[in-house]
Structure formats: C-alpha cells, structure tokens
Motif scaffolding. Structure first.
Motif, PDB file in Angstrom:
ATOM      1  N   LEU A 247      -2.578   4.403   2.291  1.00 32.98           N
ATOM      2  CA  LEU A 247      -1.620   4.543   1.200  1.00 32.98           C
ATOM      3  C   LEU A 247      -1.694   5.983   0.698  1.00 32.98           C
ATOM      4  O   LEU A 247      -2.734   6.635   0.844  1.00 32.98           O
ATOM      5  N   PRO A 248      -0.589   6.485   0.118  1.00 32.44           N
ATOM      6  CA  PRO A 248      -0.508   7.912  -0.225  1.00 32.44           C
ATOM      7  C   PRO A 248      -1.689   8.426  -1.061  1.00 32.44           C
ATOM      8  O   PRO A 248      -2.254   9.469  -0.734  1.00 32.44           O
ATOM      9  N   THR A 249      -2.070   7.739  -2.130  1.00 30.75           N
ATOM     10  CA  THR A 249      -3.207   8.235  -2.919  1.00 30.75           C
ATOM     11  C   THR A 249      -4.390   7.278  -2.932  1.00 30.75           C
ATOM     12  O   THR A 249      -5.525   7.718  -3.025  1.00 30.75           O
ATOM     13  N   LEU A 250      -4.148   5.978  -2.809  1.00 28.68           N
ATOM     14  CA  LEU A 250      -5.264   5.024  -2.802  1.00 28.68           C
ATOM     15  C   LEU A 250      -6.043   5.078  -1.497  1.00 28.68           C
ATOM     16  O   LEU A 250      -7.183   4.640  -1.424  1.00 28.68           O
ATOM     17  N   GLY A 251      -5.400   5.615  -0.460  1.00 25.47           N
ATOM     18  CA  GLY A 251      -6.085   5.693   0.829  1.00 25.47           C
ATOM     19  C   GLY A 251      -6.090   4.363   1.551  1.00 25.47           C
ATOM     20  O   GLY A 251      -5.109   3.622   1.545  1.00 25.47           O
ATOM     21  N   GLU A 252      -7.257   4.067   2.107  1.00 23.92           N
ATOM     22  CA  GLU A 252      -7.396   2.965   3.040  1.00 23.92           C
ATOM     23  C   GLU A 252      -6.971   1.591   2.506  1.00 23.92           C
ATOM     24  O   GLU A 252      -7.352   1.191   1.410  1.00 23.92           O
ATOM     25  N   ALA A 253      -6.212   0.881   3.339  1.00 25.33           N
ATOM     26  CA  ALA A 253      -5.785  -0.473   2.988  1.00 25.33           C
ATOM     27  C   ALA A 253      -5.649  -1.263   4.291  1.00 25.33           C
ATOM     28  O   ALA A 253      -5.712  -0.684   5.378  1.00 25.33           O
ATOM     29  N   ALA A 254      -5.509  -2.568   4.178  1.00 18.45           N
ATOM     30  CA  ALA A 254      -5.344  -3.398   5.374  1.00 18.45           C
ATOM     31  C   ALA A 254      -3.981  -4.065   5.350  1.00 18.45           C
ATOM     32  O   ALA A 254      -3.492  -4.477   4.298  1.00 18.45           O
ATOM     33  N   LEU A 255      -3.384  -4.152   6.521  1.00 19.10           N
ATOM     34  CA  LEU A 255      -2.068  -4.760   6.654  1.00 19.10           C
ATOM     35  C   LEU A 255      -2.175  -5.984   7.560  1.00 19.10           C
ATOM     36  O   LEU A 255      -2.774  -5.925   8.629  1.00 19.10           O
ATOM     37  N   ILE A 256      -1.599  -7.085   7.105  1.00 18.98           N
ATOM     38  CA  ILE A 256      -1.616  -8.322   7.887  1.00 18.98           C
ATOM     39  C   ILE A 256      -0.195  -8.689   8.304  1.00 18.98           C
ATOM     40  O   ILE A 256       0.715  -8.675   7.477  1.00 18.98           O
ATOM     41  N   ASP A 257      -0.032  -8.962   9.590  1.00 22.73           N
ATOM     42  CA  ASP A 257       1.240  -9.468  10.097  1.00 22.73           C
ATOM     43  C   ASP A 257       1.112 -10.990  10.146  1.00 22.73           C
ATOM     44  O   ASP A 257       0.045 -11.516  10.423  1.00 22.73           O
TER      45      ASP A 257
END
Ligand code: GDP
Ligand code: MG
Length: 266
Positions: free
Chosen positions: A76-86
């Motif tokens: 994410l632009p400023t929060l950084g790392e994230a996880a995406l689930i399909d």
C-alpha cells in the motif's frame, strides 16, 4: 467428468483451509492488513488480483510466504505491506453440497480487514449480480456470526464502457458515501492507483485502539476481541483480571459495545 470437477473443487477447498491457517498465524505475527476480493464469477477478481500483486517484486518475501495462489503480498502507498486474498464462489449453478464447500473460501474473506467487492459494470446483469453477492455475504454473516468487514466497491471493466458511461460512473463513484467505490479497469490498469489509495484511506479511517480490563466473567468478550480485533497486548493483573489493548475497526467497535454494553466506558 463431474467427478473430476468435484475432485478439483475438493483440492481447492483444502488449499483454502491451508491458506486460512497460514493467514491466521501470519496476521498474528505481522499485524499486516488483509484485503479480500469478493464478487460474482467473471467480475474480474483474479485479473485484479494479478494486476495488484503480480508485478510486485516483493511477492516472494511475504512473511506468511506460501505457494498458495489465492493469497499474495502487495504494497500500500504509505502503510506498506499488506496481504491480498482472491476468492472463488458465488456460483449459483453448483450442486448444494459444493456451494457449502465454497463457503469456506468466503468465510475466509469474512476474516479480512477489508472486503473489496468487484463488480463488472459492463455487464447487463451487474446490478442483479451485486445483489446476489450481498445476499451471500449476509448469509455468511448470519451463519458464521462474524460481522462483515468494512467494504468498498470496485467498478471494473471501465475499458468496455463508452466514454460517456465511464465519465458518469466515475463521477458517481466519487459521490458514493455508504460504500465507497472506484472505477477501474483491471485489464488496462486504469484506476488501480486510486483503488490502492482508497483501500488505504478506509483502513486508516476505520480503526481505533481501545484499552480495557476484563474480569473472569468476560470470557466471551475476550474471545470476541481476539476474533474480531487485533490484540496488541494482554496481561494478567494481580486482581486476576486481564488488561487488554486492542485495535478494532470502527464499525466493529460499535458492534462490540452493542454486544457487551457492560464494557462500554461511561
Ligand atoms: N475488458 C475487460 N475484461 C476484463 C477486465 N477484468 C477482467 N476481465 C476479463 O473478464 C474475465 C473474467 O475475469 P476473472 O479475473 O477471471 O474474473 P473472476 O471470476 O472474478 O476471477 C476474463 O476474461 C478477464 O480477462 C477488465 O477490466 N476489462
Ligand atoms: Mg477468479
């Protein structure tokens, strides 16, 4: 033929269960936000999933690293790392017992910090499909007892719309209040940066940190907080009570106080 299909679905389901376990432990460890894509079959979830996470050079460094194709790391632009689930599901012409199994993937989505409802705005059945998706989500909410995560909408396939229609929807998206929306083409990448900004804005807006002291009689509240929030600290006091510090999405905070009114501060 059908047996093949069922076997494949069973395997998918096992994958989902594995993802869920990995994701839970990953979240505990990392506290990173988890975003789940939901939506009608063919709306463009997987295309968007690949668009957002596919080109990410850090994908392999995901802390909850997994070969599972349905969960990936992105930034994410400023929060950084994230996880995406399909997710898969919302398939209405499957036999009932398979629909039941598909619910596992959807229950997975119920654990996310944010749901992104992907809609094919170029399809004549878009509105009906969106309603079906909401019905399934409401059912899940009832069956699992888990409150729905906050939700935004992706209005996908902008590239298939006439310029006039796209302009009108883009304008309308900016005006939506209840469920924020953004016009996107997962195929061309149009609107995807805006989407990431929106995801981040909703995540940031949506969380509060609360501190509370729970007694022996508050076991249910404690379990609820573990299930629905991010427990930042938890320590036993000399009195036998437990002091907790918890990050909760704002709408969950409301649900928490509604369910456990005795714990609401005066
Ligand atoms: N024209 C266009 N096609 C898209 C877009 N997003 C997805 N598609 C196509 O729609 C079909 C279904 O996409 P998919 O990502 O598999 O949908 P899912 O079932 O929601 O995962 C595929 O043929 C995609 O190439 C888009 O933004 N524009
Ligand atoms: Mg898909």
């Amino acid at each position: 033929m059908l047996d093949d299909k069922i076997l494949r679905l069973r395997r998918d389901l096992d994958d989902v269960k594995r993802t869920r376990a990995v994701q839970r432990s990953g979240r505990k460890r990392s506290g990173k936000p988890v975003i789940a894509l939901v939506g009608y079959t063919n709306a463009g979830k997987s295309t968007l999933f690949n668009r957002i996470s596919g080109a990410n050079v850090f994908a392999r460094d995901m802390p909850f690293a997994t070969l599972d194709p349905t969960i990936r790391r992105f930034d994410l632009p400023t929060l950084g790392e994230a996880a995406l689930i399909d997710t898969v599901g919302f398939i209405t012409d499957l036999p009932t017992h398979l629909i039941d199994s598909f619910q596992a993937t959807l229950e997975e989505a119920m654990q996310a910090d944010l749901l992104v409802h992907v809609r094919d705005r170029s399809s004549p059945s878009d509105v009906d499909q969106a309603e079906d998706v909401m019905i399934v989500l409401d059912q899940l909410e009832n069956e699992t007892g888990l409150p729905l995560p906050p939700m935004i909408e992706v209005w996908n396939k902008a590239d298939l719309l006439t310029d006039d229609k796209a302009d009108a929807l883009s304008f309308a998206a900016r005006g939506t209040v209840e469920t924020p929306a953004v016009l996107v083409s997962a195929l061309t990448g149009r609107g995807v940066e805006e989407l990431l900004d929106l995801i981040e804005a909703v995540l940031l807006k949506g969380a509060s940190e609360i501190e509370l002291v729970l007694g022996a009689q508050d076991g249910r509240a404690r379990a609820w907080l573990h299930q629905n929030g991010e427990v930042i600290s938890e320590s036993a006091l000399e009195t036998g009570n437990v002091a907790m510090s918890v990050r909760l999405a704002n709408d969950r905070l409301g649900q928490f106080y509604a369910q456990f009114p005795g714990l609401k501060p005066d």
